[in-house]
Design a protein around this motif. Structure first.
Motif, PDB file in Angstrom:
ATOM      1  N   MET A   1      17.474  23.169  11.357  1.00 29.89           N
ATOM      2  CA  MET A   1      17.162  21.903  12.029  1.00 29.89           C
ATOM      3  C   MET A   1      18.061  21.692  13.232  1.00 29.89           C
ATOM      4  O   MET A   1      17.623  21.245  14.288  1.00 29.89           O
ATOM      5  CB  MET A   1      17.286  20.734  11.047  1.00 29.89           C
ATOM      6  CG  MET A   1      16.091  20.661  10.100  1.00 29.89           C
ATOM      7  SD  MET A   1      16.296  19.405   8.854  1.00 29.89           S
ATOM      8  CE  MET A   1      16.133  17.934   9.836  1.00 29.89           C
ATOM      9  N   ILE A   2      19.340  22.057  13.029  1.00 27.36           N
ATOM     10  CA  ILE A   2      20.262  21.912  14.155  1.00 27.36           C
ATOM     11  C   ILE A   2      19.838  22.834  15.300  1.00 27.36           C
ATOM     12  O   ILE A   2      19.783  22.441  16.454  1.00 27.36           O
ATOM     13  CB  ILE A   2      21.715  22.233  13.703  1.00 27.36           C
ATOM     14  CG1 ILE A   2      22.174  21.156  12.736  1.00 27.36           C
ATOM     15  CG2 ILE A   2      22.646  22.303  14.903  1.00 27.36           C
ATOM     16  CD1 ILE A   2      23.389  21.523  11.922  1.00 27.36           C
ATOM     17  N   ALA A   3      19.471  24.084  14.888  1.00 31.58           N
ATOM     18  CA  ALA A   3      19.061  25.050  15.909  1.00 31.58           C
ATOM     19  C   ALA A   3      17.829  24.544  16.662  1.00 31.58           C
ATOM     20  O   ALA A   3      17.764  24.617  17.881  1.00 31.58           O
ATOM     21  CB  ALA A   3      18.761  26.396  15.259  1.00 31.58           C
ATOM     22  N   THR A   4      16.844  24.013  15.915  1.00 30.54           N
ATOM     23  CA  THR A   4      15.628  23.532  16.588  1.00 30.54           C
ATOM     24  C   THR A   4      15.943  22.379  17.517  1.00 30.54           C
ATOM     25  O   THR A   4      15.386  22.296  18.618  1.00 30.54           O
ATOM     26  CB  THR A   4      14.563  23.053  15.571  1.00 30.54           C
ATOM     27  OG1 THR A   4      15.001  23.338  14.269  1.00 30.54           O
ATOM     28  CG2 THR A   4      13.215  23.627  15.862  1.00 30.54           C
TER      29      THR A   4
ATOM     30  N   ALA B   1      15.225  21.989  21.371  1.00 31.42           N
ATOM     31  CA  ALA B   1      14.461  20.859  21.892  1.00 31.42           C
ATOM     32  C   ALA B   1      15.228  20.137  22.991  1.00 31.42           C
ATOM     33  O   ALA B   1      14.625  19.528  23.860  1.00 31.42           O
ATOM     34  CB  ALA B   1      14.120  19.902  20.758  1.00 31.42           C
ATOM     35  N   GLU B   2      16.543  20.214  22.951  1.00 32.56           N
ATOM     36  CA  GLU B   2      17.320  19.500  23.964  1.00 32.56           C
ATOM     37  C   GLU B   2      17.289  20.193  25.317  1.00 32.56           C
ATOM     38  O   GLU B   2      17.522  19.565  26.335  1.00 32.56           O
ATOM     39  CB  GLU B   2      18.776  19.340  23.498  1.00 32.56           C
ATOM     40  CG  GLU B   2      18.974  18.055  22.708  1.00 32.56           C
ATOM     41  CD  GLU B   2      20.310  18.051  21.984  1.00 32.56           C
ATOM     42  OE1 GLU B   2      21.244  18.716  22.482  1.00 32.56           O
ATOM     43  OE2 GLU B   2      20.405  17.393  20.930  1.00 32.56           O
ATOM     44  N   THR B   3      17.033  21.520  25.318  1.00 38.42           N
ATOM     45  CA  THR B   3      16.901  22.199  26.603  1.00 38.42           C
ATOM     46  C   THR B   3      15.595  21.746  27.230  1.00 38.42           C
ATOM     47  O   THR B   3      14.535  21.979  26.681  1.00 38.42           O
ATOM     48  CB  THR B   3      16.849  23.730  26.405  1.00 38.42           C
ATOM     49  OG1 THR B   3      17.955  24.105  25.623  1.00 38.42           O
ATOM     50  CG2 THR B   3      16.872  24.444  27.734  1.00 38.42           C
TER      51      THR B   3
ATOM     52  N   CYS C   1      19.456  25.008  36.828  1.00 36.36           N
ATOM     53  CA  CYS C   1      18.962  23.749  36.272  1.00 36.36           C
ATOM     54  C   CYS C   1      19.356  23.536  34.821  1.00 36.36           C
ATOM     55  O   CYS C   1      19.209  22.442  34.294  1.00 36.36           O
ATOM     56  CB  CYS C   1      17.438  23.671  36.383  1.00 36.36           C
ATOM     57  SG  CYS C   1      16.582  24.742  35.218  1.00 36.36           S
ATOM     58  N   GLY C   2      19.810  24.590  34.124  1.00 38.51           N
ATOM     59  CA  GLY C   2      20.080  24.458  32.702  1.00 38.51           C
ATOM     60  C   GLY C   2      18.831  24.097  31.930  1.00 38.51           C
ATOM     61  O   GLY C   2      18.891  23.365  30.939  1.00 38.51           O
ATOM     62  N   CYS C   3      17.696  24.581  32.397  1.00 38.76           N
ATOM     63  CA  CYS C   3      16.439  24.256  31.737  1.00 38.76           C
ATOM     64  C   CYS C   3      15.667  25.539  31.469  1.00 38.76           C
ATOM     65  O   CYS C   3      16.105  26.625  31.794  1.00 38.76           O
ATOM     66  CB  CYS C   3      15.605  23.333  32.623  1.00 38.76           C
ATOM     67  SG  CYS C   3      15.025  24.135  34.127  1.00 38.76           S
ATOM     68  N   ASP C   4      14.511  25.366  30.861  1.00 39.46           N
ATOM     69  CA  ASP C   4      13.659  26.507  30.586  1.00 39.46           C
ATOM     70  C   ASP C   4      12.397  26.363  31.421  1.00 39.46           C
ATOM     71  O   ASP C   4      11.652  25.405  31.252  1.00 39.46           O
ATOM     72  CB  ASP C   4      13.340  26.515  29.083  1.00 39.46           C
ATOM     73  CG  ASP C   4      12.521  27.732  28.687  1.00 39.46           C
ATOM     74  OD1 ASP C   4      12.481  28.691  29.476  1.00 39.46           O
ATOM     75  OD2 ASP C   4      11.926  27.714  27.598  1.00 39.46           O
TER      76      ASP C   4
END
Lengths: 326, 502
Positions: free
Chosen positions: A11-14, A18-20, A49-52
């Protein structure tokens, strides 16, 4: 019981994933492939951008229009100037709010919604080892002997085909129909898209093919083949530009804005020539790769704005159709 | 009751899976669009070229299939398998292959020019027909060959013993039964032609309905018009199906013992020469363009990008899934109404079908997540008419020949299928599965609307390569596609033929 820490870990990993934030970019099919500009742009943008960044490719505008306001897209890249009227009228796109003074296009560009990222011009490409005396002007092309074999694209199914029809209209105006009837005997055939036509040309099925002034650059730089040239006509060449725009309904407006601004940076622009095989829209010529700096370019560039293009499209296509149906 | 319910439910399901998406597009487009003179001209040309192409394909298939049916020679099995290939090539590859032989600087002109033969100009109506015969002659040959193989060996024996004319008493009645169905299927395939007709037709004279649909969709975004044209295609497809069912008489040749066939009637030198000539002609016509595709692909094979291999794996999985789905849908549909319902799937434009599914699914699920299942479904719908055409004659004879015996033994349901029908259908099942698998490999289908960046199929990958000037790699990928499709086709077809001498 032992499963609990694992579940918690998952859950933490997901949630970390999700935060990215994800920036969804719709693009034409060629764009995101290994040989297109997509992967390089993705890597460069993700680094800042630190995004995907995720591409969705396929029929760009039809897909956006089908999805309407429900679309997942944040940004669309690869729209063509001759169909932007339809895109603008849909109300799906938002202004980019960028300063356009760094653009280096051969035409004036003031659009507040559609941002150019590369351009080229329509041109007939020929093999200079076989066609030793290429037509020196559009008039000369019309008067060339009928055994000069041309392949073009259909304006009803291809944007480059449509650009050719507008090109002829721009050069010949009221006499466009006459020009087409002179061209007709030389046109071996008409293809659905650019790939079929260019494939026929490289197979030797035609002497000249409708393509772009930048096409020889690929052969020169990637294949070290100097035999492909663009015939440059003093009457002028039709301008083709590819555009990007932000979706009005994006749920990542900041990221979308950041991407739009990234398009005008030197980092983005310098990737265009050798991955998109076209001219960058905002990069001074001295920063182009040498192969591009040496490309012959037309002195005169012809262009219809989207309202003019939309208004004359049906008539221009009909002139083409009736001349070639004789 | 249950035995009747399943075919009817499946027929309704299949018809619904075609009609529902078209309706969705029509509804989204705000109702039917008006058709202008250009569309009516396109319709006339489409009908004309489809009728001529189908008639010529079937007519040419008669002597070729007859030759293949009564001759045995080394490599015959391989030749039959290879001849299936044109049908499954992606359009762009097939066009370049054809032009390498028949084009302005193609093989025919390069051989002909020094001999003073007038230059062959392929572009025009004759080019359209030539290309469509190239694509569909193999299918027609296979369908007719199946008809010949379904005549029991004992009938030929009897004919020989009585000195009866084989053509009049056996072959002509068989052809009257098989040809209308073959004509209808090919006619319907040609209704959907677009890029081939345009390119070989030499320009806008060769405008088809499918081009008008593409234009309405891509440039005008006129979904009403696109759906109206698609509905028109459906009506034409149905009409062709109804025609075929009407003119084809039913009834078979009765039961046989599956003995090796001996064709005493084909032993004359004249017959031998004619068969040899026809087989050589068909082999050269169909195989030379394929050979040129293979030769063009060789140089790029070594430097094929990794993306091509993953696309190939995806396409293989897709093909196998579509094959299973098609056979599952086909078995309950082996009836006349079932065949008509199935014809809808190939008659309708894949673009409109895909758009319809996109509209239906998009509110519920992300289109990219269902790209492969939807492509699989659309491929299955498109392959269904072929599969039914291939299987139905066999099932009908089996039913006529063994139905009473099976009923007397109290066989029904799955046991009847397992013990009686499936073993009788083994050969056509293998062929049908092979054809479906190969067709799904080569089909671009609806993937262009649904695909994300990373779930491209092999045909889509070929288009991407060409779009990025990677002509050599694209040719190599086309060769890979050709080999994989043929491999699938050959594997299934071989499995179906099993131990029986074909």
């Amino acid at each position: 019981m032992k499963a609990l820490p694992l579940v918690a870990g998952l859950m933490i990993a997901t949630s970390a994933v999700a935060e990215t934030p994800v920036l969804t970019v719709y693009a034409p099919d060629y764009f995101a492939s290994e040989w297109g500009p997509g992967p390089g742009i993705e890597a460069a943008f993700e680094a800042r951008c630190g995004c995907d960044l995720v591409y969705k490719t396929g029929e760009l505008l039809p897909r956006l229009l089908l999805e309407g306001a429900r679309t997942e897209a944040d940004v669309a890249i690869g729209l063509n100037s001759d169909i932007t009227k339809k895109a603008r009228d849909s109300g799906l796109f938002a202004p980019h709010g960028l300063d356009l003074s760094t653009l280096t296009l051969p035409v004036e560009w003031m659009d507040d919604t559609f941002l150019p990222f590369n351009y080229s011009h329509t041109a007939f490409i020929y093999d200079n080892t076989k066609v030793t005396e290429p037509p020196a002007s559009f008039d000369a092309l019309l008067e060339a002997p009928d055994d000069l074999r041309l392949v073009i694209q259909d304006p009803r199914s291809s944007v480059s085909g449509l650009a050719l029809v507008l090109w002829v209209n721009h050069v010949y105006g009221d006499k466009a129909a006459e020009a087409w009837s002179k061209l007709a005997p030389k046109i071996v055939t008409v293809t659905k898209g650019w790939s079929e036509a260019y494939g026929m040309f490289t197979d030797g099925e035609a002497d000249m093919v409708l393509s772009f002034t930048t096409s020889p650059a690929y052969h020169i730089m990637a294949e070290e083949d100097l035999s492909k040239s663009a015939a440059i006509f003093p009457e002028g060449h039709y301008f083709m530009v590819e555009l990007a725009a932000k979706l009005a309904g994006t749920d990542n407006p900041d990221l979308a804005d950041q991407f739009m601004a990234f398009i005008l940076t030197e980092e983005f622009q310098s990737m265009i020539p050798t991955s998109n095989w076209s001219f960058p829209a905002a990069l001074p010529k001295e920063k182009w790769p040498e192969g591009f700096q040496n490309l012959p370019v037309p002195e005169k560039v012809l262009f219809y704005n989207e309202d003019e293009a939309a208004a004359m499209r049906d008539e221009a296509v009909e002139a083409w159709r009736s001349a070639l149906s004789q | 009751m249950a035995q009747r319910a399943l075919p009817i439910t499946t027929a309704l399901l299949v018809a619904g899976m075609v009609i529902l998406p078209v309706t969705a597009v029509l509804w989204r487009g705000g109702g039917p669009g008006a058709l202008g003179p250009a569309e009516w001209a396109a319709l006339r040309f489409t009908l004309w070229q489809a009728a001529v192409s189908a008639a010529l394909s079937v007519a040419l298939a008669v002597p070729v299939a007859r030759g293949l049916a009564r001759r045995t020679f080394p490599g015959r099995g391989t030749l039959i398998a290879l001849m299936g290939a044109p049908f499954i090539l992606p359009v762009i590859v097939a066009i370049l292959g054809l032009l390498a032989v028949f084009g302005g600087s193609g093989l025919v002109n390069r051989i002909g020019a020094p001999l003073g033969v007038p230059r062959l100009d392929i572009y025009g109506y004759h080019g359209v027909i030539l290309a469509h015969v190239f694509f569909n002659l193999p299918l027609a040959v296979r369908l007719l060959l199946q008809g010949w193989l379904d005549i029991p060996a004992e009938r030929f024996r009897l004919a020989a013993a009585l000195d009866a004319p084989v053509w009049r008493v056996l072959e002509w009645p068989m052809l009257r039964r098989v040809c209308p169905g073959a004509f209808a299927v090919i006619f319907v395939i040609c209704l959907g032609s677009f890029a081939v007709a345009l390119t070989l037709g030499g320009g806008p004279r060769a405008t088809t309905v499918e081009l008008a649909i593409y234009q309405a969709f891509r440039f005008d975004f006129d979904l009403g018009k696109a759906a109206t044209l698609a509905a028109l295609q459906l009506v034409l497809g149905l009409a062709a199906g109804a025609f075929a069912l009407r003119v084809a008489p039913s009834g078979g040749f009765g039961i046989g013992l599956d003995r090796q066939r001996d064709r005493w009637d084909g032993a004359t030198p004249m017959a031998r020469a004619a068969d040899g000539l026809w087989i050589t002609f068909a082999a050269a016509f169909l195989l030379l363009p394929l050979l040129s595709v293979a030769v063009a692909g060789l140089p790029g094979l070594a430097q094929m990008p990794a993306e091509v291999w993953s696309a190939a794996a995806r396409s293989l999985a897709l093909a196998l899934g579509a094959t299973a789905l098609t056979l599952a849908l086909a078995l309950p549909l082996l009836t006349a109404p079932g065949e008509t319902a199935a014809l809808l799937g190939i008659a309708v434009s894949g673009l409109v079908l895909g758009t319809g599914y996109f509209l239906l699914l998009q509110p519920i699920i992300r289109p990219g997540d269902v790209a492969l299942p939807v492509t699989m479904l659309v491929n299955a719908l498109m392959a269904l008419p072929f599969v039914i055409r291939i299987l139905r004659p066999g099932l009908e004879s089996a039913r006529a020949d063994y139905g009473r015996l099976a009923a007397a033994l109290g066989l029904s349901g799955w046991r009847l299928w397992r013990i009686v029908y499936l073993p009788r259908l083994r050969r056509p099942l293998g062929f049908a599965a092979g054809l479906t698998a190969a067709l799904s490999m080569g089909d671009l289908g609806v993937i262009t609307l649904f695909a994300d960046g990373d779930n491209a199929t092999l045909p889509l990958q070929i288009y991407r390569l060409m779009g990025s000037y990677q002509m050599e790699a694209a040719r190599a990928a086309a060769l890979l596609l050709l080999v994989l499709s043929l491999g699938l086709f050959w594997g299934f077809d071989r499995g179906g033929r099993g131990h029986v001498a074909a």
